[in-house]
Design a protein around this motif. Sequence first.
Motif, mmCIF file in Angstrom:
data_model
loop_
_atom_site.group_PDB
_atom_site.id
_atom_site.type_symbol
_atom_site.label_atom_id
_atom_site.label_comp_id
_atom_site.label_asym_id
_atom_site.label_seq_id
_atom_site.Cartn_x
_atom_site.Cartn_y
_atom_site.Cartn_z
ATOM 1 N N GLY A 112 54.345 30.000 51.639
ATOM 2 C CA GLY A 112 53.865 29.642 52.967
ATOM 3 C C GLY A 112 52.739 30.514 53.466
ATOM 4 N N GLY A 113 52.367 31.517 52.701
ATOM 5 C CA GLY A 113 51.267 32.373 53.111
ATOM 6 C C GLY A 113 49.930 31.789 52.684
ATOM 7 N N SER A 114 48.895 32.580 52.898
ATOM 8 C CA SER A 114 47.555 32.132 52.514
ATOM 9 C C SER A 114 47.502 31.963 50.989
ATOM 10 N N GLU A 115 46.695 30.998 50.538
ATOM 11 C CA GLU A 115 46.662 30.646 49.117
ATOM 12 C C GLU A 115 45.941 31.711 48.307
ATOM 13 N N ILE A 116 46.463 31.997 47.138
ATOM 14 C CA ILE A 116 45.808 32.887 46.178
ATOM 15 C C ILE A 116 45.619 32.101 44.889
ATOM 16 N N ALA A 117 44.395 32.049 44.439
ATOM 17 C CA ALA A 117 44.084 31.265 43.245
ATOM 18 C C ALA A 117 44.756 31.881 42.023
ATOM 19 N N PRO A 118 45.205 31.051 41.081
ATOM 20 C CA PRO A 118 45.762 31.576 39.839
ATOM 21 C C PRO A 118 44.730 32.445 39.114
ATOM 22 N N GLN A 119 45.223 33.397 38.341
ATOM 23 C CA GLN A 119 44.337 34.293 37.592
ATOM 24 C C GLN A 119 44.695 34.228 36.112
ATOM 25 N N ASN A 120 43.672 34.144 35.293
ATOM 26 C CA ASN A 120 43.854 34.085 33.831
ATOM 27 C C ASN A 120 43.521 35.432 33.228
ATOM 28 N N TYR A 121 44.392 35.876 32.346
ATOM 29 C CA TYR A 121 44.191 37.154 31.667
ATOM 30 C C TYR A 121 44.524 36.986 30.189
ATOM 31 N N LYS A 122 43.783 37.756 29.361
ATOM 32 C CA LYS A 122 44.196 37.847 27.961
ATOM 33 C C LYS A 122 45.481 38.666 27.895
ATOM 34 N N PHE A 123 46.238 38.363 26.858
ATOM 35 C CA PHE A 123 47.457 39.113 26.621
ATOM 36 C C PHE A 123 47.141 40.597 26.595
ATOM 37 N N GLU A 124 47.947 41.370 27.323
ATOM 38 C CA GLU A 124 47.867 42.822 27.439
ATOM 39 C C GLU A 124 46.647 43.314 28.227
ATOM 40 N N ALA A 125 45.899 42.384 28.806
ATOM 41 C CA ALA A 125 44.781 42.810 29.641
ATOM 42 C C ALA A 125 45.340 43.367 30.955
ATOM 43 N N PRO A 126 44.697 44.374 31.510
ATOM 44 C CA PRO A 126 45.149 44.911 32.794
ATOM 45 C C PRO A 126 45.101 43.818 33.871
ATOM 46 N N ILE A 127 46.145 43.792 34.676
ATOM 47 C CA ILE A 127 46.218 42.812 35.762
ATOM 48 C C ILE A 127 45.781 43.491 37.052
#
Length: 450
Positions: free
Chosen positions: A138-153
């Motif tokens: 219900g909060g403000s929308e945050i777009a999905p994020q794509n990362y390579k495996f083991e990449a820092p988030i």
Amino acid sequence: LHSTCSGLGTPTKEGYKFLGWNTDANADNAIYKDEQPVKNLTATAGATVTLYAIWAPETNITYKVEHYQQNVNGDGYTLKDTDTYSGTADAEVTPEVKSYPGFTAPDAQTVTINPDGKTVVRYEYARNSYTVTFDTDGGSEIAPQNYKFEAPISDPANPTKEGYTFAGWSPALPDTMPAGDLTVKATWKVNQYTITFVTDGGTTVDAITQDYGTEIVAPAAPTKTGYTFDGWDAAIPATMPAKNLTLKAKWKINQYTITFDTDGGSEIASITQDYGTEIAAPAAPAKTGYTFQGWNPEIPETMPADDLTLTAQWQAKTYTVHFDPAYPGAPEISDQSVAFDAKFGPLPTPKREGYTFVGWFNDDGTQLTAETIINEDITYTGKWAPITYTIAFDADGGEGSMDSISATYDQEVTIPLAEGRFTRTGYTFSGWSTYKGYMTPTVQDGGTVK
């Protein structure tokens, strides 16, 4: 022809074991051993006979399979594992690929084992990309994020939600991307907000502090002397909003009335005006026979917060009653003061020789009594009635008689002549006296007295 082949030495071939010789280049078996005596290789004179070496591939030729994983950054690869195998020289092999979480395995390669033992098979494993999905509840929308495996988030900017404070993600965001898509859900702490009430001089209304979205119970209306509560400058919300509020009371000024009870005096119009406004005192009322002394209670300077009834205060006027005894030489009778509309009360009763006091009378002939109401300065004159008396005739030792006569005081009366009706041996009648035995008359026979 019988000959012996010797002295040639044993040939060598990397990755192979020498088995011997054969005259057939395509043969896979040796018919002549090294240094074995041979004969009858040809029946042609001067001919050349070629012997072909027969080889058996070694079965313990090593080869390597290197497994490379794509780097997190860039397109390069880094060696992860090396497997060493053995096989037959020049034989084809298809080494198995490995399974690494977070990577996509390449297709298996079929290669020939180099007899020199230097065969290396390179497998490159592509690093997978996964998606972090943010459920903001219900909060403000945050777009999905794509990362390579083991990449820092990277932590995204905190979402916002009306009435709540962001409290983190559940589960917590890992430092690096795991080997799979990830959904995290926002957790929220409900905020509290305060509604403050400014009563602008009215009674205090306590502030309301409670959780966002909870039902608000409106407080009791404040009160303010001289005013009627007219609501708040903004409506009290049904539920707590996502911000602090300050509501200010609105007031409607009241009007009040001062009524004047003149208690029999001239009429005074009532005053109706706003609370707290200056009051202009009306002209004093009038009342016959009274002097106005003010109002009870007093007229306030400004309109109070109540209707008032003021009662006129009167002091009765006093009037002077003057008494004239109405005869010369009369002793003075003190004036008397009598309040308006009061009964006179006990009357003064003067004395006068020879008279009976009849009473006090004004100019129009009205007699003063104890019940008379006095409403003016006035003079009352005494009224007298002369007394009547009887004159009797005493022979005073002589003989004879004469009828008595009646007389009025202060009026002359003629004494009748004795005409020889009185005698006394040895005396001559000479008149009358009021003193017994008095030899000199004070009233002559047939004279007048008063």
